[in-house]
Design a protein around this motif. Structure first.
Motif, short mmCIF file in Angstrom:
data_model
loop_
_atom_site.label_atom_id
_atom_site.label_comp_id
_atom_site.label_asym_id
_atom_site.label_seq_id
_atom_site.Cartn_x
_atom_site.Cartn_y
_atom_site.Cartn_z
N TYR A 61 0.85 -1.19 0.00
CA TYR A 61 0.00 0.00 0.00
C TYR A 61 0.88 1.24 0.00
O TYR A 61 1.93 1.27 0.64
CB TYR A 61 -0.92 0.04 1.24
CG TYR A 61 -1.97 -1.04 1.23
CD1 TYR A 61 -3.20 -0.84 0.60
CD2 TYR A 61 -1.72 -2.28 1.82
CE1 TYR A 61 -4.16 -1.84 0.58
CE2 TYR A 61 -2.68 -3.28 1.80
CZ TYR A 61 -3.90 -3.06 1.17
OH TYR A 61 -4.84 -4.06 1.13
N THR A 63 -9.02 7.15 -3.37
CA THR A 63 -8.33 5.85 -3.44
C THR A 63 -8.28 5.38 -4.89
O THR A 63 -9.28 5.46 -5.61
CB THR A 63 -9.03 4.80 -2.57
OG1 THR A 63 -10.39 4.65 -2.99
CG2 THR A 63 -9.01 5.20 -1.11
N ILE A 87 -7.45 6.31 7.88
CA ILE A 87 -6.71 5.27 7.15
C ILE A 87 -6.09 4.27 8.10
O ILE A 87 -6.12 3.05 7.87
CB ILE A 87 -5.60 5.91 6.29
CG1 ILE A 87 -6.19 6.77 5.17
CG2 ILE A 87 -4.68 4.84 5.70
CD1 ILE A 87 -5.16 7.64 4.47
N LYS A 135 -8.04 1.24 9.71
CA LYS A 135 -8.58 0.36 8.68
C LYS A 135 -7.46 -0.43 8.00
O LYS A 135 -7.57 -1.65 7.80
CB LYS A 135 -9.35 1.19 7.66
CG LYS A 135 -10.59 1.86 8.23
CD LYS A 135 -11.27 2.79 7.24
CE LYS A 135 -12.52 3.41 7.85
NZ LYS A 135 -13.20 4.35 6.96
N LEU A 136 -6.38 0.26 7.64
CA LEU A 136 -5.27 -0.43 6.99
C LEU A 136 -4.64 -1.45 7.92
O LEU A 136 -4.25 -2.55 7.50
CB LEU A 136 -4.23 0.61 6.53
CG LEU A 136 -2.99 0.08 5.81
CD1 LEU A 136 -3.35 -0.82 4.65
CD2 LEU A 136 -2.12 1.25 5.34
N GLN A 151 -10.56 -5.93 2.25
CA GLN A 151 -10.19 -4.69 1.57
C GLN A 151 -11.33 -3.68 1.57
O GLN A 151 -11.11 -2.46 1.57
CB GLN A 151 -9.77 -5.00 0.13
CG GLN A 151 -9.41 -3.80 -0.72
CD GLN A 151 -8.17 -3.08 -0.26
OE1 GLN A 151 -7.28 -3.69 0.31
NE2 GLN A 151 -8.10 -1.77 -0.50
N LEU A 167 -10.96 -0.81 4.08
CA LEU A 167 -10.09 0.30 3.67
C LEU A 167 -10.73 1.11 2.56
O LEU A 167 -10.57 2.34 2.50
CB LEU A 167 -8.73 -0.25 3.22
CG LEU A 167 -7.66 0.79 2.89
CD1 LEU A 167 -7.39 1.72 4.06
CD2 LEU A 167 -6.36 0.10 2.47
N TYR A 210 -12.63 4.31 3.36
CA TYR A 210 -11.94 5.58 3.60
C TYR A 210 -12.39 6.63 2.57
O TYR A 210 -12.64 7.78 2.93
CB TYR A 210 -10.42 5.39 3.52
CG TYR A 210 -9.67 6.68 3.31
CD1 TYR A 210 -9.48 7.58 4.35
CD2 TYR A 210 -9.15 7.01 2.06
CE1 TYR A 210 -8.79 8.78 4.15
CE2 TYR A 210 -8.45 8.19 1.86
CZ TYR A 210 -8.28 9.07 2.90
OH TYR A 210 -7.60 10.25 2.70
#
Length: 544
Positions: free
Chosen positions: A185, A310, A342, A345-346, A356, A359, A362
């Motif tokens: 990422y 994103t 972020i 969640k990441l 996924q 994320l 976001y």
């Protein structure tokens, strides 16, 4: 001199970080990193620290080898300070910063009214502190250096990016040439002129306002209180506006509206700045005060954002994703909230706890927040800088009415100040089924309050886990643990069903309020069952 919390402003701005060759530059094939953050400003440093405190390894790249110069972002809001408390730098920021809650609005040479941004007691942090951006960056950089799972590479400029199905490949320029690496990422926190945005073929769209403002940092010993003063059409700067803020170290930030036809290069010269400052001093203090000019810049208002934040495994945050005009202190504060959104969640996605899709949430959440900031910033800019005789007539009539009538003061807009977004429509929220009063709706950032045994509510939330506020019902804890079993850790915080915390959350015996790791409310009930808890957690983890 080593950078530390005790470093003064001059040492911080003069400090140079060393470039060091990394093992990645000698690797036969590109090294792979789980997270690469690009940009060591307030947003990138906040994100890197937040992830590192959660146990993630982070590589932070910056194209420079110095922190910012000049005051730049100076107003850091209560919510930002609460986030930085969790990261271990809030106390240092507040000890150095100038706390303020009061703002005053002037029209010509009359005080129209004053307002208090934190009118109620029972909050650990003030509405705002004023702190030069270089101090904020320095304290964050010192904290990052204390965490072994953050590596910062100075003078490493990203010059190429190739999105991959499972990450991205970066080309990085250094004083010793170019090398490549890969990342699961990439977080682009590289500012309003974001090189990564350009390399990805993306752009920010919006509105540029035809006006210019001068920022002057002035060091002086003056008697102005620690308040925000805003003048519309003052006699010392007719037909324009002026803003005054006090900063640490006897430095004052003055913003002068100049008009669209002003020459930016000429206006930042001392011989053009000094007459403006002298006139303001004579009007505000009745005398001239010796001072030194520390820094000056001329800027243009703009309110714009990327269409999407994103793009596969590349995530944009802060000014690289969205920009607003400076009045209202919405830029850096919203960027820090991007980083917090972020990070949790990441972290859960990297740990395999959440898909996924978590994320991916976001984007919608922080795009909504950016739109809210842009709307408020645009309204403020239109009021401060009327674009036609009719709009100026309306503004001045509103200001005249505000001298006597409180209703008109609600219309005056000198830059409505940053507040965190309430993410009401987030897909991660569980809608209320019970009746509640107050502002702690699903999507709202949690309100702080003092605890009966001492300390503060938000200090009890470490940010690594979900948390359940349980009011006066010991049986609820077992239901929460049963509902969370096998999904995720939930910290249970037992609280009395009376007092200020209960009042702010409209709690009764048996009330449970579920908070995400970023301290936003995601569900609340009067008397939940374990199945309710589990369903809400699955929804907040994007598992449904």
């Amino acid at each position: 001199m080593a950078l530390s919390y005790a470093s003064d402003g001059a040492a911080i701005q003069d400090h140079q970080f060393s470039y060091r060759r990394s093992a990645d530059q000698d690797a036969a094939t590109p090294a792979r990193h789980p997270v690469v953050v690009v940009g060591a400003g307030p947003v990138g440093l906040t994100l890197a620290i937040d992830l590192a405190q959660r146990g993630q390894r982070v590589l932070l790249l910056d194209n420079d080898h110095r922190l910012s110069t000049g005051s730049r972002a100076i107003c850091f809001a209560k919510r930002t300070l609460e986030i930085w408390d969790r990261l271990g730098v809030g106390d240092a920021m507040c000890a150095k910063g100038v706390e303020w809650n009061v703002g005053k609005v002037y029209f010509k040479d009359d005080l129209l009214y004053a307002f208090n941004l934190l009118p109620e007691p029972g909050h650990e942090r003030p509405a705002f502190i004023n702190l030069q951006q270089y101090y904020a960056e320095a304290y964050l950089a010192v904290r990052a250096a204390q965490l072994p799972n953050i590596e910062i590479r100075w003078r490493n400029a990203v010059s190429a990016i190739e999105p991959l199905a499972d990450g991205a490949r970066l080309g990085i320029e250094t004083p010793e040439g170019m090398y490549h690496l890969e990342a699961d990422y990439v977080a682009a926190c590289d500012g309003s002129r974001s090189p990564l945005r350009a390399l990805m073929g993306q752009e920010s769209k919006g509105r540029v306002f035809r006006d210019r403002f001068l920022i002057a940092d002035v060091r002086m010993q003056a008697d102005f209180p620690a308040e925000r003063w805003f003048w519309f059409d003052p006699p010392f700067h007719p037909n324009q506006s002026v803003l005054l803020h006090r900063q640490p170290d006897g430095v004052w930030r003055i913003d002068f509206q100049l008009g669209w036809d002003a020459d930016p290069e000429a206006e930042r010269q001392p011989e053009r700045i000094r007459p403006r400052v002298d006139a303001m001093m004579r009007a505000a203090l009745g005398r001239e005060v010796p001072y030194e000019l520390e820094w000056a810049s001329v800027y243009t208002f703009a309110c714009l954002r990327m269409e999407r934040f994103t793009h596969g495994r590349v995530i944009f945050a802060g000014d690289s994703a969205h920009g607003v005009s400076p009045f209202g202190a919405r830029g850096a504060n919203s960027g820090v909230q991007d980083a917090e959104n972020i990070a949790w969640k990441l972290d859960l996605v990297l740990r395999g706890v959440a898909p996924q899709a978590l994320l991916d949430s976001y984007g919608p959440e922080r795009e909504y927040a950016a739109d809210e900031n842009i709307l408020n910033s645009t309204r403020a800019t239109d009021f401060i800088t009327p674009k036609s005789p009719i709009s100026r007539l309306f503004r001045d009539a509103t200001l005249d009415l505000a001298r006597q009538f409180p209703f008109a003061r609600r219309i005056v807009n000198s830059g409505r100040l940053s507040v965190p977004a309430t993410l009401r429509d987030s897909a991660l929220n569980t809608p209320d089924r019970d009746v509640f009063a107050g502002s702690m709706v699903p999507g709202a950032p949690a309100a702080d309050a003092p605890l009966d045994g001492g300390g503060w509510l938000l200090r009890r939330l470490d940010g690594r886990h979900f948390a359940a506020l349980v009011f006066g019902d010991g049986e609820a804890a077992a239901k929460i643990r049963a509902g969370a079993g096998g999904l995720v850790t939930v910290d249970v915080i037992d609280l009395p069903a009376q007092g200020l915390v209960a009042e702010r959350y409209d709690a009764r015996p048996g009330t449970v309020v579920l908070l995400r790791p970023d301290q936003h409310v995601c569900a609340r009930w009067r008397k939940p069952e374990s199945t309710d808890i589990r369903a809400a957690l699955r929804r907040a983890l994007a598992l449904h």
